[in-house]
Design a protein around this motif. Structure first.
Motif, short mmCIF file in Angstrom:
data_model
loop_
_atom_site.label_atom_id
_atom_site.label_comp_id
_atom_site.label_asym_id
_atom_site.label_seq_id
_atom_site.Cartn_x
_atom_site.Cartn_y
_atom_site.Cartn_z
N SER A 356 0.85 -1.19 0.00
CA SER A 356 0.00 0.00 0.00
C SER A 356 0.89 1.24 0.00
N ARG A 362 -2.29 -1.08 -3.13
CA ARG A 362 -1.83 -1.04 -4.52
C ARG A 362 -1.67 -2.47 -5.03
N THR A 367 -1.31 -2.35 -11.61
CA THR A 367 -0.15 -1.53 -11.93
C THR A 367 0.46 -1.95 -13.27
N VAL A 378 4.47 3.36 -7.48
CA VAL A 378 4.93 2.81 -6.20
C VAL A 378 6.36 3.30 -5.95
#
Length: 483
Positions: A356, A362, A367, A378
């Motif tokens: 996260s 996340r 992604t 990130v």
């Protein structure tokens, strides 16, 4: 237990994790690091898998680290030798003292306010959680679930009176001498198991739902063996590595661009080694070569045990397990004392850990990768993911080199944070393994990061293009944002 802080935290002490640690030691000597490893030993895949015949399916000249030459002329090495090589490399660079074994990373959160990662790990021996903080994290966990392989729900499984074994959980005391063995599967594990078990089993049957493309390689690198008589081992290793990189790339390019020619080449080799008494249909897949990863066998060992009658291959669908074996949809029954379900892996990223950013989850599936090393959005995080069409370590090495370049660049410019940010949505439909259509890739498609639609968000799986980019191109490219 107090929180431990390091500059770099590496998740996983397998081939990739040990390689990353060695690169840090060599190229970022002032940085502190810690490896968090769930298992109790170094080696990752090569410590987990202990089934008969376990070996590499890539040549060792390219599968070994670029900074530590492989000294044997064996092309496809056994698992124990690879594990020892990884352990010895770790010891050479003082890595073991930096490892915390028996810790499973559960989650990690990046704090923009603190400009650092906080990771929670479970100490599986004590049942307590421990906390680590780091400026930068590197995921080196591979891509599959270590706890459980993939096994279809076979009808009648509980009726079978014999033993059922999955290669990922191989019993140390399994006695198959003089036994009838059925190996379900046709992938890299199955083609390794069949000739290995056939040495002492009464008979081994490879039961496959559909064929796989199989190519044979010599077990010894005779060119390197000859050159070692006149050249230093390090020079020979470098020459062999360069040669094999070019051969790998040329073969892959030919096979993908001209599948008709590829089929003829592979089938010619198969027919030559099978002999006249075995139907080549069992080795003629419906898909094109390199749509799935090729299976490589040393010196045609699988074909040899088939010719000698020590093993056989059956292409058919399973109807049900019975008390004494497996009944096929054709009505035939394969009698067995032991059934090995070499049916594949289950995809898992980061060993199941959740990431996260500032408390917002996340998921990696949402992604897209940056240069095949970092993840969009990130901060201060990298993930080692090797090649699927060549030796894993080729990519792992240059990815680690890039990470070290990035860390040194951040120090030079006084930046504490680096995060890839796409100016617009570049996410494509394929995962980072989108070039393959293997069963485990399809099953795990929704768990993996996405491919981008353009560079540097695409995964090239091409060492000849990746190496110059990761080693030499400027770190600052306008897409990697520094704070």
């Amino acid at each position: 237990m107090p929180t431990e802080h390091v500059d770099v935290l590496i998740i996983g002490a397998g081939l990739s994790g040990i390689g990353a640690a060695c690169h840090l030691t060599r190229e970022c000597p002032g940085k502190t690091y810690r490896i968090v490893e769930r298992r109790q030993a170094i080696g990752g895949t090569w410590d987990l898998f202990r089934y008969p015949g376990i070996r590499s399916d890539s040549d060792m000249m390219t599968f070994s680290y670029n900074f530590r030459p492989w000294t044997s002329t064996k092309v496809l090495s056994d698992g124990e030798a690879i594990r020892e090589y990884v352990v010895d490399t770790a010891k050479k660079y003082g890595v073991p003292q930096h490892i915390r074994f028996g810790r499973q990373v559960i989650n990690g959160n990046w704090s923009s306010a603190d400009q650092r990662w906080t990771l929670t790990a479970l100490n599986e021996a004590s049942g307590e959680t421990e906390t680590f903080t780091a400026n930068f994290i590197i995921g080196c966990t591979g891509y599959y679930n270590y706890d459980k392989g993939y096994e279809p729900d076979f009808p009648g499984r509980d009726e079978f009176a014999g033993q059922i074994v999955h290669p990922q959980r191989w019993p140390e005391d399994l006695d198959y001498a003089g036994k009838r063995v059925v190996v379900i599967g046709s992938g890299a594990t199955a083609v390794t198991l069949v000739p290995a078990m056939a040495k002492i089993a009464a008979h081994v049957t490879m039961l496959q739902r559909s064929p796989t493309w199989i190519v044979s390689l010599p077990s010894e690198d005779n060119i390197s063996a000859t050159l070692r008589k006149v050249l230093p081992a390090r020079v020979v290793h470098k020459l062999a590595r360069q040669r094999n990189i070019l051969i790998q790339r040329a073969t892959y390019t030919l096979f993908r661009s001209n599948p008709t020619v590829a089929r003829k080449i592979v089938l010619a080799g198969v027919k030559r080694q099978l002999g006249p008494n075995i139907d080549v249909k069992h080795f003629t897949p419906s898909y094109d070569p390199w749509t799935q990863r090729l299976c490589v066998i040393p010196d045609g060992d699988l074909f040899r045990v088939l010719r000698k009658g020590k093993a056989s291959v059956v292409t058919a669908q399973i109807e049900t397990f019975t008390k004494t074996g497996i009944r096929l949809k054709s009505g035939d029954e394969l009698e067995a004392d032991i059934v090995v379900t070499a049916t594949g892996l289950q995809i898992q990223m980061l060993g199941g850990a959740h990431l996260s950013v500032d408390g917002v989850s996340r998921p990696l599936r949402e992604t897209v990768t940056y240069k095949g090393v970092m993840v969009e959005g990130v901060p201060n995080a990298a993930m080692i993911f090797g090649y699927t069409n060549a030796s894993w370590t080729l990519k792992a090495d240059i990815a680690s080199e890039y990470i070290c370049r990035l860390i040194n660049h951040m120090d030079k410019r006084g930046s504490k944070v680096a995060v890839p940010n796409a100016p617009y949505d570049v996410r494509g439909g394929d995962s980072i393994m989108g070039g393959l259509d293997s069963g485990y890739v399809r099953r795990g498609n929704d768990l993996m990061p996405r491919q981008g639609t353009e560079q540097p968000w695409m995964v090239l799986n091409n060492y000849l293009r990746d190496a110059p980019t990761l080693r030499n191109k400027p770190i600052d490219d306008g897409l990697l944002q520094f704070t």
